[in-house]
Design an enzyme around this catalytic site. Structure first.
Site, PDB file in Angstrom:
ATOM      1  N   PRO A  84      -4.245   8.366   3.130  1.00 37.44           N
ATOM      2  CG  PRO A  84      -5.494   6.458   3.614  1.00 37.44           C
ATOM      3  CD  PRO A  84      -5.630   7.929   3.365  1.00 37.44           C
ATOM      4  CB  CYS A  85       1.056   8.064   1.799  1.00 34.00           C
ATOM      5  SG  CYS A  85       1.792   6.854   2.951  1.00 34.00           S
ATOM      6  CD  GLN A  86      -1.420   2.718   1.821  1.00 31.50           C
ATOM      7  OE1 GLN A  86      -1.989   3.777   1.586  1.00 31.50           O
ATOM      8  NE2 GLN A  86      -1.758   1.945   2.826  1.00 31.50           N
ATOM      9  CG  PHE A  88       0.655   9.590  -4.247  1.00 31.87           C
ATOM     10  CD1 PHE A  88       0.583   9.840  -5.595  1.00 31.87           C
ATOM     11  CD2 PHE A  88      -0.529   9.560  -3.511  1.00 31.87           C
ATOM     12  CE1 PHE A  88      -0.636  10.070  -6.215  1.00 31.87           C
ATOM     13  CE2 PHE A  88      -1.737   9.792  -4.121  1.00 31.87           C
ATOM     14  CZ  PHE A  88      -1.798  10.041  -5.477  1.00 31.87           C
ATOM     15  CB  SER A  89       4.657   5.119  -0.560  1.00 32.20           C
ATOM     16  OG  SER A  89       4.648   3.877  -1.221  1.00 32.20           O
TER      17      SER A  89
END
Length: 426
Positions: A84-86, A88-89
């Site tokens: 899950p990328c939150q 680093f988004s």
């Protein structure tokens, strides 16, 4: 006896975007770890043989993953996944001004990925993430991953070598602009060489260029029903009836002092994807996981995209069943990796890192070119209810980073456009 197919262990599987691509390249997913129960149900419905492990990866041991796969440490051909990328988004960075990044508890998913690499020792691995992971000066997530791999090498005696690159899916035949970072590693110290782009924009496609033009939205979905009168796909809210007044390939900027419509908004004062409409002769913009009511991309028929259309734009294989509501379906589809891009990378992993020199034939998930491309849909007149909004609206202060784009380059907010002001992204 037929040769055994290479094996893939999948983490953060979601609906299976990466896995469908590896499947098309000849891999078998033998274990798939996913937390979301709707995604797990969807995977079981479509690929019951994948060995789904439902639950938080922090509570699922590497031993259980290997047992489900029927493999021992050192035997998996590839480990794949997009944590899950939150943290680093790009959206998180621009909306909040900064992020906790590695201090964010959600970044622990990177540590879990490294733990499975260490314990399963795959011959190769692929990790996908948003390109915020490699921002200059903000790349501690990338450095954490690279240092973690070096620690595994020291502890276990492997020679994992990692290559990473940001790729635009449209440059490899996906009919959608979507930029993501991929890290690919080899246990034997082989330096992976990312494939060169095979497709490019019409502006870039000059005489003698071997690349094909980008696949378009028409290539992807032009054979599907228009569904113009499907009430479930109607765009509601305050601005839904404005969509038919916007030409294909345009957004709300059409109705500003620099567009060709009525002056209803200030220049770059809304999200880039606000009232954004597909053009038949261009790739789609990034499919959103959780769009607002007026956030596109929308169909050229001035409606929401159907689930089948979103799957096509993500180059999923046809025939998938989604036993869930639209919100869950769009969330899963929007969070996935375009499967064709995964197929391209999986083929290169087989060739470069696994020593497979066999001919895999043409790409299985590449959309066909559909010609001729029809003319754009006619633009409708402005409904009377919007006349009161016509006026002298102030532009967003400052030009923003979009002003630095190259001549001929389209205004793109390719990763999380629904969460970004157009004035603050490139």
């Amino acid at each position: 006896m037929a040769a055994c197919r290479p094996t893939a262990i999948s983490l953060y599987t979601g609906v299976g975007g990466l896995d469908f691509g590896f499947e098309a390249a000849g891999f078998d997913t033998v274990a798939a770890v996913e937390l979301d129960p709707v995604a797990c149900r969807t995977v079981r419905l479509n690929r019951p043989q994948w060995g789904v492990l439902e639950g938080d990866i922090h509570g699922i041991s590497s031993e259980e993953i290997l047992a489900t796969a029927g493999l021992h440490a050192g035997e998996p051909d590839v480990l794949i996944g997009g944590p899950p990328c939150q943290p680093f988004s790009k959206s998180s960075y621009w909306v909040s001004g900064d992020t906790l990044r590695l201090g964010d508890p959600r970044a622990e998913t990177l540590a879990a990925y490294l733990r499975v690499v260490r314990d399963s020792l795959p011959k190769a691995f692929l990790l996908e993430n948003v390109y915020g992971l490699v921002y200059k000066g903000k790349d501690e997530g990338l450095q954490h991953l690279l240092e973690g791999i070096e620690q595994i090498n020291r502890e276990v005696g492997t020679r994992y070598t990692v290559a990473w690159k940001m790729l635009n899916a449209a440059d490899y035949g996906v009919p959608q602009i979507r930029e993501r970072v991929f890290l690919i590693g080899s246990r034997e110290g082989i330096s992976f060489q990312f494939p060169e782009p095979t497709h490019c924009s019409k502006e870039e496609n000059t005489l003698g260029d071997a690349r094909e033009p980008h696949r378009t939205a028409w290539d992807a979905i032009g054979d599907l029903a228009r569904l113009s009168n499907d009430a479930s796909l109607r765009v509601g809210g305050k601005w839904g009836d404005l969509l038919p007044t916007i030409p294909e390939g345009k957004n709300y900027l059409w109705h500003t002092n620099r567009g060709g419509g009525s002056q209803l908004f200030g220049w770059r004062t809304r999200y880039w994807s606000f009232l954004l409409k597909l053009a038949k002769d261009q790739p789609s913009w990034t499919i959103q996981a959780q769009p607002g009511s007026a956030i596109g991309p929308f169909h050229w028929c001035s409606r929401k995209l159907s689930i089948a259309e979103m799957c096509r734009l993500q180059t999923f294989p046809d025939g998938l069943k989604l036993d869930c509501g639209r919100a869950d379906a769009q969330r899963m589809i929007g969070n996935a990796v375009p499967s064709l891009l995964a197929e391209v990378l999986a083929r290169e992993i087989r060739r470069q890192l696994l020593g497979d020199t066999g001919d895999l034939g043409p790409l299985k998930l590449l959309p066909p070119m559909r010609r001729p491309i029809p003319e754009p849909e006619p633009v409708k007149p402005l409904p009377a209810k919007y006349l009161r909004y016509i006026g002298d609206h102030a532009d967003h202060p400052g030009e923003g980073r979009l002003s630095s784009r190259k001549k001929g380059q389209r205004d793109l907010v390719a990763s999380e456009p629904s969460l970004l002001f157009a004035s603050g992204a490139d």
